[in-house]
Design an enzyme around this catalytic site. Structure first.
Site, short mmCIF file in Angstrom:
data_model
loop_
_atom_site.label_atom_id
_atom_site.label_comp_id
_atom_site.label_asym_id
_atom_site.label_seq_id
_atom_site.Cartn_x
_atom_site.Cartn_y
_atom_site.Cartn_z
N LYS A 72 -6.93 -10.45 -2.83
CA LYS A 72 -5.74 -10.06 -3.58
C LYS A 72 -5.96 -8.78 -4.40
O LYS A 72 -5.14 -7.87 -4.36
CB LYS A 72 -5.31 -11.22 -4.49
CG LYS A 72 -4.03 -10.98 -5.23
CD LYS A 72 -3.38 -12.23 -5.75
CE LYS A 72 -4.11 -13.15 -6.61
NZ LYS A 72 -5.38 -13.30 -6.98
N THR A 74 -8.27 -6.50 -3.95
CA THR A 74 -8.49 -5.41 -3.00
C THR A 74 -7.17 -4.89 -2.46
O THR A 74 -6.94 -3.67 -2.37
CB THR A 74 -9.38 -5.91 -1.84
OG1 THR A 74 -10.62 -6.39 -2.37
CG2 THR A 74 -9.66 -4.80 -0.84
N ARG A 95 -6.38 -7.26 -14.35
CA ARG A 95 -7.13 -7.96 -15.41
C ARG A 95 -8.59 -7.50 -15.42
O ARG A 95 -9.11 -7.02 -14.41
CB ARG A 95 -7.10 -9.47 -15.16
CG ARG A 95 -5.73 -10.11 -15.33
CD ARG A 95 -5.74 -11.55 -14.89
NE ARG A 95 -6.05 -11.66 -13.47
CZ ARG A 95 -6.47 -12.76 -12.87
NH1 ARG A 95 -6.66 -13.87 -13.56
NH2 ARG A 95 -6.70 -12.77 -11.58
N LYS A 106 -18.34 -15.16 -7.99
CA LYS A 106 -17.72 -13.91 -7.51
C LYS A 106 -18.70 -12.75 -7.39
O LYS A 106 -18.64 -11.97 -6.45
CB LYS A 106 -16.56 -13.52 -8.43
CG LYS A 106 -15.28 -14.28 -8.16
CD LYS A 106 -14.10 -13.63 -8.87
CE LYS A 106 -12.79 -14.25 -8.41
NZ LYS A 106 -11.63 -13.60 -9.05
N ALA A 274 -5.97 -18.00 -14.29
CA ALA A 274 -4.64 -18.46 -13.87
C ALA A 274 -4.58 -19.96 -13.64
O ALA A 274 -3.49 -20.51 -13.51
CB ALA A 274 -4.20 -17.73 -12.61
N PHE A 302 -5.02 -16.19 -8.62
CA PHE A 302 -4.96 -17.29 -7.66
C PHE A 302 -3.68 -17.24 -6.82
O PHE A 302 -3.13 -16.16 -6.59
CB PHE A 302 -5.14 -18.63 -8.36
CG PHE A 302 -6.52 -18.82 -8.94
CD1 PHE A 302 -7.66 -18.61 -8.18
CD2 PHE A 302 -6.69 -19.17 -10.27
CE1 PHE A 302 -8.93 -18.76 -8.71
CE2 PHE A 302 -7.96 -19.33 -10.82
CZ PHE A 302 -9.08 -19.13 -10.03
N PHE A 383 -9.11 -8.86 9.08
CA PHE A 383 -10.55 -8.96 9.31
C PHE A 383 -10.84 -8.56 10.76
O PHE A 383 -9.98 -8.70 11.64
CB PHE A 383 -11.02 -10.41 9.07
CG PHE A 383 -11.25 -10.75 7.63
CD1 PHE A 383 -12.53 -10.97 7.14
CD2 PHE A 383 -10.18 -10.85 6.74
CE1 PHE A 383 -12.74 -11.28 5.81
CE2 PHE A 383 -10.38 -11.16 5.41
CZ PHE A 383 -11.67 -11.38 4.94
N TRP A 411 -9.55 -2.53 2.81
CA TRP A 411 -10.98 -2.76 2.57
C TRP A 411 -11.80 -1.75 3.38
O TRP A 411 -12.77 -1.19 2.87
CB TRP A 411 -11.35 -4.19 2.97
CG TRP A 411 -12.80 -4.53 2.71
CD1 TRP A 411 -13.35 -4.98 1.57
CD2 TRP A 411 -13.88 -4.42 3.67
NE1 TRP A 411 -14.71 -5.16 1.73
CE2 TRP A 411 -15.06 -4.82 3.00
CE3 TRP A 411 -13.96 -4.03 5.01
CZ2 TRP A 411 -16.30 -4.84 3.64
CZ3 TRP A 411 -15.19 -4.05 5.64
CH2 TRP A 411 -16.34 -4.45 4.96
#
Length: 557
Positions: A72, A74, A95, A106, A274, A302, A383, A411
């Site tokens: 999200k 990215t 954020r 992460k 969240a 999220f 992907f 990405w």
């Protein structure tokens, strides 16, 4: 093919001086407080001293998270860069990452690949000190609360009814429940206590929802820290703590300005979770992005049932914001996981699993378009293992709901990989929309809970424990019934059971605890096994993070 890590890509970038980034988006030098050459704080007076018309607000949200990843942040960064590629003046608002997840699972949260905000090491580790200031303000209040009791307790605070907890920005399960004040009379009043992670502190929510020092002080004063022996609420204002707390937060209140790899201006400010808080960056940062950009791209944490719901029903309601378009991020891999495919099998084409997982995406899309009345596009975060047949199936099912799907390859390709998505977002922003909230605040607490669970989660209803029923009655009697609801729920399911993947039906949501965050201006409803202090995994990301003799950090990803 060997891929570079996120931190390698970020360290190879040649950033502009932050003064140039500010100048490029029209921010006068008088508003800039530099933290070195690569980051700055922007004075809040910018918001009151400019008469520029606001740009378009774009919310990026996602399907229900899975271990397969959605991307999200990215996508948010790449979309902002993509908008610039097609000639639009865009700004991104995100954020700040919490140290807990950075060292936990992460390992970083500043985007990925060629769609990142930089300096990613600084953003992930300490940044401009905002979270430390929030933790200090939180713990100052805790210290003044316990000192008040120690020094005679003139307010009659019941130590067994204290609701304010200490905070640290780290995943530390050992601190969830503690006993403190031991060691005799001079060392305090022994009582049960505990720590929340800083991003779950009400001070974090207050900072993100305040529009200036005056509002900040008012909100801090309203924070309820506990109750007296006869059940009257005790506030930070009564403890005379709000002024000193605000003094600690005066600089943290100012939004931080950085840049993407492609020099798009980025406001990175605030960081409530969240699943246990409202999950959005600060109102001040979002409003600044709207003032300096034609398009302000922001995200909510999220899945859309958590972050987007709170963004729309709490943040937009409080700040008078209205999104022009919403992006729902999905991946083929994650949808196959929702459809029952094992994590080890996600790289293989599996149209049956994808078909079974698509209802999760479609439910989120339907909530955005039907419940909230907002234009929506699905961003397929591509992907290398995705097949043409799988991508075509997603596009077909989205079209059946009158929503387009756009491939996002940010990405791997940065802004160039986000131009298809950017063009669709621009098209949607020109459409008329009829933005609605999911519920009216005039409803009772129980009615609001019922509405969220039925309309957003598609539950058969909500069940309150006896404890929660008593709390609802108490909060109503105290005059808090008209506040919005902030649901604390697992991020892994529409339900309160993380094992119910996809788009489950035939369940009820159990609310076990209701707590008012009077300073933030909402009621927190705790469901399931949600905790306000996470723990580290068996192999924390911290084990791979290091720094060499030249100060070069490795291991962030």
């Amino acid at each position: 093919m060997e891929y570079k890590s996120d931190i390698q890509i970020a360290q190879e970038a040649v950033p502009l001086k932050i003064s140039e980034v500010a100048e490029n988006c029209g921010i006068d030098g008088k508003y800039i407080e530099q933290y070195g050459n690569r980051k700055a704080k922007i004075d809040l007076s910018l918001l009151t001293e400019t008469n520029k018309e606001d740009g378009k607000l774009i919310l990026v949200t996602a399907i229900t998270p899975t271990p397969a990843g959605e991307g999200k942040t990215t996508t948010t960064v790449g979309l902002a860069d993509g908008l610039r590629k097609i000639g639009k003046k865009s700004v991104v608002a995100l954020r700040e990452p919490s140290l807990g997840p950075v060292f936990g699972v992460k390992g970083g949260a500043a985007g990925g690949g060629y769609a990142q905000v930089i300096p990613m090491e600084d953003i992930n580790l300490h940044f401009t000190g905002d979270f430390h200031a929030i933790g200090a303000a939180n713990n100052l209040l805790a210290a003044m609360l316990d000192n008040h009791i120690q020094q005679g307790n003139s307010l009659g605070i019941d130590p067994k009814k204290i609701t304010w907890r200490r905070a640290v920005d780290m995943n530390d399960r050992q601190l969830r429940n503690i006993v403190d004040g031991l060691g005799g009379r001079v060392n305090g009043c022994p009582r049960e206590d505990g720590f929340d992670i800083t991003v779950a502190s009400e001070v974090m929510a207050v900072l993100c929802l305040s529009d200036g020092i005056k509002d900040l002080k008012s909100r801090l004063s309203s924070i309820i820290v506990g109750y007296t022996y006869d059940d009257r609420p005790v506030t930070a204002g009564q403890l005379k703590a709000s002024g000193a707390m605000a003094a600690l937060l005066k600089d943290a209140l100012k939004p931080n300005l950085v840049q993407t790899l492609e020099h798009t201006p980025a406001f990175v400010h605030g960081g409530p979770f969240a699943n246990i808080a409202h999950g959005c960056n600060s109102i001040a940062a979002t409003k600044m992005a709207l003032k300096v950009g034609e398009y302000a791209v922001t995200e909510a944490g999220f899945g859309a049932d958590l972050g987007a719901e709170k963004f729309l029903d709490i943040k937009c309601r409080m700040a008078g914001l209205k999104p022009s378009a919403v992006v729902v991020v999905a991946t083929v891999r994650a949808l196959k996981h929702h459809g029952g495919a094992a994590k080890s099998e996600l790289s293989k084409e599996n149209l049956e699993a994808l078909k079974n997982g698509l209802p999760n995406l479609l439910r989120h899309v339907e909530n955005i378009t039907q419940v909230y009345g907002l234009p929506c596009v699905v961003a397929i975060n591509r992907f290398p293992t995705d097949t043409e047949a799988e991508l075509a199936l997603i596009e077909e099912k989205c079209r059946a709901q009158n929503v387009n799907a756009a491939l996002s390859e940010v990405w791997a390709r940065g802004g160039e990989g986000g131009t298809e998505l950017a063009r669709e977002v621009v098209r949607l922003c020109e459409q008329e929309s009829n933005f609605n909230y999911a519920y009216d605040c005039e409803m009772s607490i129980e009615e609001k809970l019922e509405t969220i669970c039925r309309r957003i989660y598609r539950a058969d209803g909500v069940e309150l424990t006896e404890n929660a029923k008593k709390q609802a009655a108490q909060l109503t009697a105290l005059g808090f019934a008209d506040l919005p609801i902030c649901m604390a729920k697992t991020q892994y399911s529409f339900s309160d059971d993380p094992k119910l993947l996809g788009a489950p039906t035939g369940f009820k949501v159990t609310v076990r605890n209701l707590k008012v965050s009077a300073g933030a201006g909402f009621i927190v409803a705790l469901t399931g096994d949600i905790m306000t202090m996470p723990g580290l995994p068996k192999t924390p990301a911290a084990e791979n993070i290091d720094v060499d003799e030249n100060g070069v950090i490795t291991g962030l990803f």
